[in-house]
Design an enzyme around this catalytic site. Structure first.
Site, PDB file in Angstrom:
ATOM      1  CG  HIS A  65     -19.552 -14.926 -24.839  1.00  0.00           C
ATOM      2  ND1 HIS A  65     -19.055 -13.857 -25.538  1.00  0.00           N
ATOM      3  CD2 HIS A  65     -18.765 -15.982 -25.150  1.00  0.00           C
ATOM      4  CE1 HIS A  65     -18.019 -14.255 -26.247  1.00  0.00           C
ATOM      5  NE2 HIS A  65     -17.815 -15.532 -26.032  1.00  0.00           N
TER       6      HIS A  65
ATOM      7  CG  ASP B 294     -16.744 -23.368 -23.650  1.00  0.00           C
ATOM      8  OD1 ASP B 294     -16.265 -23.997 -24.589  1.00  0.00           O
ATOM      9  OD2 ASP B 294     -16.303 -22.290 -23.245  1.00  0.00           O
TER      10      ASP B 294
HETATM   11  N1  ACO Z   1     -23.451 -17.513 -13.687  1.00  0.00           N
HETATM   12  C1  ACO Z   1     -24.002 -16.623 -12.827  1.00  0.00           C
HETATM   13  N2  ACO Z   1     -23.887 -15.289 -12.918  1.00  0.00           N
HETATM   14  C2  ACO Z   1     -23.143 -14.826 -13.948  1.00  0.00           C
HETATM   15  C3  ACO Z   1     -22.547 -15.686 -14.892  1.00  0.00           C
HETATM   16  C4  ACO Z   1     -22.705 -17.067 -14.728  1.00  0.00           C
HETATM   17  N3  ACO Z   1     -22.148 -17.928 -15.600  1.00  0.00           N
HETATM   18  N4  ACO Z   1     -21.862 -14.949 -15.795  1.00  0.00           N
HETATM   19  C5  ACO Z   1     -22.035 -13.663 -15.457  1.00  0.00           C
HETATM   20  N5  ACO Z   1     -22.812 -13.583 -14.338  1.00  0.00           N
HETATM   21  C6  ACO Z   1     -23.269 -12.350 -13.671  1.00  0.00           C
HETATM   22  C7  ACO Z   1     -22.134 -11.716 -12.893  1.00  0.00           C
HETATM   23  O1  ACO Z   1     -22.104 -12.159 -11.550  1.00  0.00           O
HETATM   24  C8  ACO Z   1     -22.434 -10.257 -13.015  1.00  0.00           C
HETATM   25  O2  ACO Z   1     -23.450  -9.952 -12.068  1.00  0.00           O
HETATM   26  P1  ACO Z   1     -23.509  -8.479 -11.394  1.00  0.00           P
HETATM   27  O3  ACO Z   1     -23.777  -7.538 -12.512  1.00  0.00           O
HETATM   28  O4  ACO Z   1     -24.642  -8.607 -10.432  1.00  0.00           O
HETATM   29  O5  ACO Z   1     -22.176  -8.285 -10.749  1.00  0.00           O
HETATM   30  C9  ACO Z   1     -23.068 -10.116 -14.415  1.00  0.00           C
HETATM   31  O6  ACO Z   1     -23.609 -11.439 -14.712  1.00  0.00           O
HETATM   32  C10 ACO Z   1     -22.071  -9.731 -15.490  1.00  0.00           C
HETATM   33  O7  ACO Z   1     -20.961 -10.635 -15.418  1.00  0.00           O
HETATM   34  P2  ACO Z   1     -19.463 -10.239 -15.727  1.00  0.00           P
HETATM   35  O8  ACO Z   1     -18.550 -11.243 -15.126  1.00  0.00           O
HETATM   36  O9  ACO Z   1     -19.252  -8.807 -15.394  1.00  0.00           O
HETATM   37  O10 ACO Z   1     -19.449 -10.369 -17.298  1.00  0.00           O
HETATM   38  P3  ACO Z   1     -18.170 -10.555 -18.168  1.00  0.00           P
HETATM   39  O11 ACO Z   1     -18.546 -10.143 -19.545  1.00  0.00           O
HETATM   40  O12 ACO Z   1     -16.988  -9.916 -17.563  1.00  0.00           O
HETATM   41  O13 ACO Z   1     -17.909 -12.132 -18.100  1.00  0.00           O
HETATM   42  C11 ACO Z   1     -17.797 -14.440 -18.556  1.00  0.00           C
HETATM   43  C12 ACO Z   1     -18.162 -13.041 -19.087  1.00  0.00           C
HETATM   44  C13 ACO Z   1     -16.371 -14.447 -17.997  1.00  0.00           C
HETATM   45  C14 ACO Z   1     -17.810 -15.418 -19.737  1.00  0.00           C
HETATM   46  C15 ACO Z   1     -18.816 -14.844 -17.475  1.00  0.00           C
HETATM   47  O14 ACO Z   1     -20.119 -14.844 -18.003  1.00  0.00           O
HETATM   48  C16 ACO Z   1     -18.501 -16.211 -16.848  1.00  0.00           C
HETATM   49  O15 ACO Z   1     -17.692 -16.288 -15.922  1.00  0.00           O
HETATM   50  N6  ACO Z   1     -19.145 -17.320 -17.349  1.00  0.00           N
HETATM   51  C17 ACO Z   1     -18.841 -18.631 -16.885  1.00  0.00           C
HETATM   52  C18 ACO Z   1     -17.560 -19.136 -17.531  1.00  0.00           C
HETATM   53  C19 ACO Z   1     -17.742 -19.493 -18.996  1.00  0.00           C
HETATM   54  O16 ACO Z   1     -18.673 -20.182 -19.379  1.00  0.00           O
HETATM   55  N7  ACO Z   1     -16.797 -19.025 -19.831  1.00  0.00           N
HETATM   56  C20 ACO Z   1     -16.782 -19.348 -21.245  1.00  0.00           C
HETATM   57  C21 ACO Z   1     -16.798 -18.118 -22.076  1.00  0.00           C
HETATM   58  S1  ACO Z   1     -16.942 -18.568 -23.759  1.00  0.00           S
HETATM   59  C22 ACO Z   1     -15.380 -18.937 -24.264  1.00  0.00           C
HETATM   60  O17 ACO Z   1     -14.392 -18.587 -23.725  1.00  0.00           O
HETATM   61  C23 ACO Z   1     -15.326 -19.755 -25.470  1.00  0.00           C
END
Ligand code: ACO
Length: 428
Positions: free
Chosen positions: A306, A363
């Site tokens: 998140h 979620d």
């Molecule tokens: N699985 C694996 N790796 C992940 C995940 C994941 N679900 N989420 C983040 N990471 C990793 C990224 O690859 C990144 O790695 P790096 O630093 O080596 O590049 C690091 O963790 C940080 O991730 P970001 O994408 O930069 O974090 P951001 O805050 O931008 O993204 C997000 C948050 C979009 C929610 C992300 O965690 C994601 O895509 N999760 C899956 C989708 C999801 O469940 N979304 C629901 C959000 S809650 C809502 O809307 C109610």
């Protein structure tokens, strides 16, 4: 305003910027005069360090896993309150008295029908249209039907539009579902609660009476509470930005719905359940964990991570318990729940997820519950939109009521070509 100032030195010139305090949470540096003072913008794609507004609705401490609505912890609201009461709280700032709650509930109940002509909109869509596509269209179209509540400068019209949106959303959502399965639309019934009414409009058919199960109503109401508002997330910011231009509330909420649809936001519960079904059995989890950790694989564990929570999402705690209760009480033995619990345990103990502070979000379990209740996955984001509507309208109202409100207009770091002369097509 804090006595502290942030000092910025640009090209040898030093300026002070005020530091502002909220009631709780990080302070902010007031950079509104930065461009005038320096000719420079701040650069913050994704708004990771930018407060776009001040707001008294919802507070999140992502490191501690805290979520408060008007000061009340989400766990207490989910366990002890109702969606109608939380809606009142978000809109009005305080919990209602019994009389106020009664009046508010009655008002919402009386607005649940939609203009009969709106039903013809549905018939224009293909039967296999994603219900979120239908939601974007039909909610946007409300502005063509309710002209008497589109003057955003009139607080009374704003109030009526807010009530209309909250009240009509279950009817519109249930109709989107009915249309996709080829069943007749079901009209709302005023003797049922908000949530029971929605379930009946979704699952009843004229051929037989539909018994609204209190266990399901309770679970659904909790899900609505857990999704009611979440500070300045992407869809809420979209609603605010759309509203900042003076657009009418129905158009603004349609914009919010469009933003919510994406898999990184509201679409994640659909994606999470699809992922759990794809994994299918506990023995396949390590394969998916490895994929999530592989930099060359775009796969992510849906329902994990998140932008704000770097701890357990407090909503996920309630959601996991609700999933367990619903499956038990409905006697549903879904192996997906075992996959979800095991996946959570493995991920929570894996150094990759620990290091990056990736925890289950709201979620992760909601899809398991919604699927047990009988919703197809395409409806999951629709349910999120239904519940989030109150947050959207409350945030929109807060913004419009603020006399200092301005149109939202971010700037950019331009990286395109510098000025050049047009060349006629025969000379290129
Ligand atoms: N699985 C694996 N790796 C992940 C995940 C994941 N679900 N989420 C983040 N990471 C990793 C990224 O690859 C990144 O790695 P790096 O630093 O080596 O590049 C690091 O963790 C940080 O991730 P970001 O994408 O930069 O974090 P951001 O805050 O931008 O993204 C997000 C948050 C979009 C929610 C992300 O965690 C994601 O895509 N999760 C899956 C989708 C999801 O469940 N979304 C629901 C959000 S809650 C809502 O809307 C109610």
């Amino acid at each position: 305003m804090s006595d502290n100032k942030a000092t910025l030195t640009v090209g040898g010139d030093t300026q002070d910027y005020a530091i502002m305090d909220g009631t709780v949470g990080p302070q902010v540096i007031d950079v509104r005069k930065l461009y005038a003072n320096t000719g420079m913008f701040t650069y913050d794609p994704g708004f990771t360090s930018t407060a776009s507004c001040d707001s008294g609705l919802t507070y999140i401490d992502g490191d501690e896993g805290v979520l408060l609505h008007r000061g009340y912890p989400i766990g207490q609201l989910a366990e002890q309150s109702s969606f109608m009461e939380v809606s009142y709280l978000l809109l009005n700032g305080e919990l209602p008295s019994a009389k106020e709650l009664d009046e508010f509930t009655r008002t919402i109940t009386r607005h649940t029908m939609i203009h009969e002509q709106l039903t013809t909109f549905y018939r224009g869509f293909r039967r296999d249209a994603h219900p979120m596509a239908i939601m974007c269209g039909v909610v946007g179209a409300l502005s063509a039907f309710y002209h008497d509540s589109t003057d955003i400068n009139d607080p009374e019209q704003r109030r009526i539009a807010s009530h209309r949106l909250i009240a009509k959303m279950p009817t519109i959502a249930a109709m989107a579902y009915k249309y996709s399965v080829g069943q007749p639309f079901v009209y709302p019934r005023n003797d049922l609660s908000y949530t029971a009414n929605f379930l009946r409009m979704t699952f009843s058919v004229p051929a037989e009476e539909y018994e609204v199960d209190p266990v399901v109503v309770d679970a659904m109401d909790k899900i609505f509470i857990l999704h009611a508002d979440h500070e300045q997330n992407a869809s809420t910011s979209t609603v605010r930005l759309a509203g900042s231009s003076g657009a009418n509330p129905f158009a603004c909420i349609a914009a919010g719905i469009a933003c919510l649809w994406g898999p990184a936001h509201g679409g994640a519960n659909e994606a999470a359940l699809n992922m759990l079904r794809e994994i299918g059995t506990v023995d396949r989890i390590p394969e998916y964990i490895a994929r999530a950790k592989n930099k060359d694989d775009p796969f992510r564990l849906m329902g994990f991570g998140h932008r704000v929570y770097k701890n357990y999402d407090p909503r996920a705690t309630v959601m996991q318990k609700t999933a367990k209760d619903v499956l038990e009480k409905l006697g549903v033995d879904d192996p997906i729940f075992d996959v979800a619990k095991e996946l959570e345990q493995i991920a929570l103990n894996d150094p990759y997820f620990i290091e990056k502070k990736l925890y289950p979000n709201v979620d992760f379990y909601s899809g398991v519950i919604l699927s047990a209740i009988g919703f197809p996955t395409e409806m999951f984001t629709v349910l999120f939109a239904l519940a989030r509507t109150v947050g959207w309208v409350a945030q929109w109202n807060e913004m419009i009521s603020d006399p200092a409100q301005k149109i939202g207009r971010p700037r950019q770091l331009y990286t395109g070509p510098t000025q050049r002369d047009y060349v006629p097509v025969d000379k290129r």
